[in-house]
Design a protein around this motif. Structure first.
Motif, PDB file in Angstrom:
ATOM      1  N   VAL A  96       0.829  -1.205   0.000  1.00 32.13           N
ATOM      2  CA  VAL A  96       0.000   0.000   0.000  1.00 32.13           C
ATOM      3  C   VAL A  96       0.864   1.255   0.000  1.00 32.13           C
ATOM      4  N   VAL A  97       1.896   1.283   0.833  1.00 33.49           N
ATOM      5  CA  VAL A  97       2.783   2.457   0.883  1.00 33.49           C
ATOM      6  C   VAL A  97       3.506   2.634  -0.447  1.00 33.49           C
ATOM      7  N   ALA A  99       2.523   1.614  -3.409  1.00 32.73           N
ATOM      8  CA  ALA A  99       1.543   2.015  -4.422  1.00 32.73           C
ATOM      9  C   ALA A  99       1.219   3.505  -4.296  1.00 32.73           C
ATOM     10  N   GLU A 100       1.072   3.988  -3.055  1.00 31.16           N
ATOM     11  CA  GLU A 100       0.833   5.415  -2.844  1.00 31.16           C
ATOM     12  C   GLU A 100       2.032   6.234  -3.313  1.00 31.16           C
ATOM     13  N   TYR A 101       3.209   5.785  -2.969  1.00 25.87           N
ATOM     14  CA  TYR A 101       4.429   6.490  -3.381  1.00 25.87           C
ATOM     15  C   TYR A 101       4.550   6.522  -4.901  1.00 25.87           C
ATOM     16  N   TRP A 102       4.230   5.401  -5.540  1.00 25.25           N
ATOM     17  CA  TRP A 102       4.340   5.302  -6.987  1.00 25.25           C
ATOM     18  C   TRP A 102       3.343   6.236  -7.678  1.00 25.25           C
ATOM     19  N   THR A 103       2.123   6.320  -7.162  1.00 22.79           N
ATOM     20  CA  THR A 103       1.124   7.159  -7.805  1.00 22.79           C
ATOM     21  C   THR A 103       1.379   8.648  -7.576  1.00 22.79           C
ATOM     22  N   TRP A 104       2.062   9.008  -6.503  1.00 22.92           N
ATOM     23  CA  TRP A 104       2.348  10.414  -6.260  1.00 22.92           C
ATOM     24  C   TRP A 104       3.470  10.943  -7.134  1.00 22.92           C
ATOM     25  N   TRP A 105       4.363  10.069  -7.614  1.00 22.80           N
ATOM     26  CA  TRP A 105       5.473  10.529  -8.427  1.00 22.80           C
ATOM     27  C   TRP A 105       5.183  10.242  -9.841  1.00 22.80           C
TER      28      TRP A 105
END
Length: 105
Positions: A96-97, A99-105
């Motif tokens: 989850v972390v 995936a969140e990191y990937w979508t923010w960049w």
């Protein structure tokens, strides 16, 4: 005369039957937590950040109640299932972390 003792009784590790009292208390506590969560959300006048934090705290408490009393993880001999569950939680949180990191960049 035949000896009908189990292997656990012979080694002095007799399993003590708990009875329904602890299960009833755990059930009532779970229902109370659910009612409180529903009331907080239904009120609508409470700060949403506070509601989110309280829902997460109550969810964690609910998980510990379910794991301890209904899945009997508090009893001896459940080390490997506990390790497997904690490993799964770690993997899911990592996914989850990331995936969140990937979508923010």
């Amino acid at each position: 005369m035949a000896n009908h003792h189990s292997a656990a009784e012979e080694h002095g590790k007799r399993h003590k039957h708990e009875g329904p009292q602890k299960h009833i208390v755990a059930f009532i506590f779970s229902v109370v937590l659910t009612v409180i969560a529903f009331a907080m959300v239904a009120a609508g006048e409470i700060n949403s950040t506070f509601v989110y934090i309280m829902l997460l705290v109550m969810a964690v408490i609910q998980v510990f109640i379910q794991m301890s009393f209904w899945m009997h993880m508090k009893d001896r001999g459940h080390l490997y299932p506990i390790i497997a569950i904690l490993t799964g939680v770690f993997v899911v949180l990592t996914i989850v972390v990331m995936a969140e990191y990937w979508t923010w960049w």
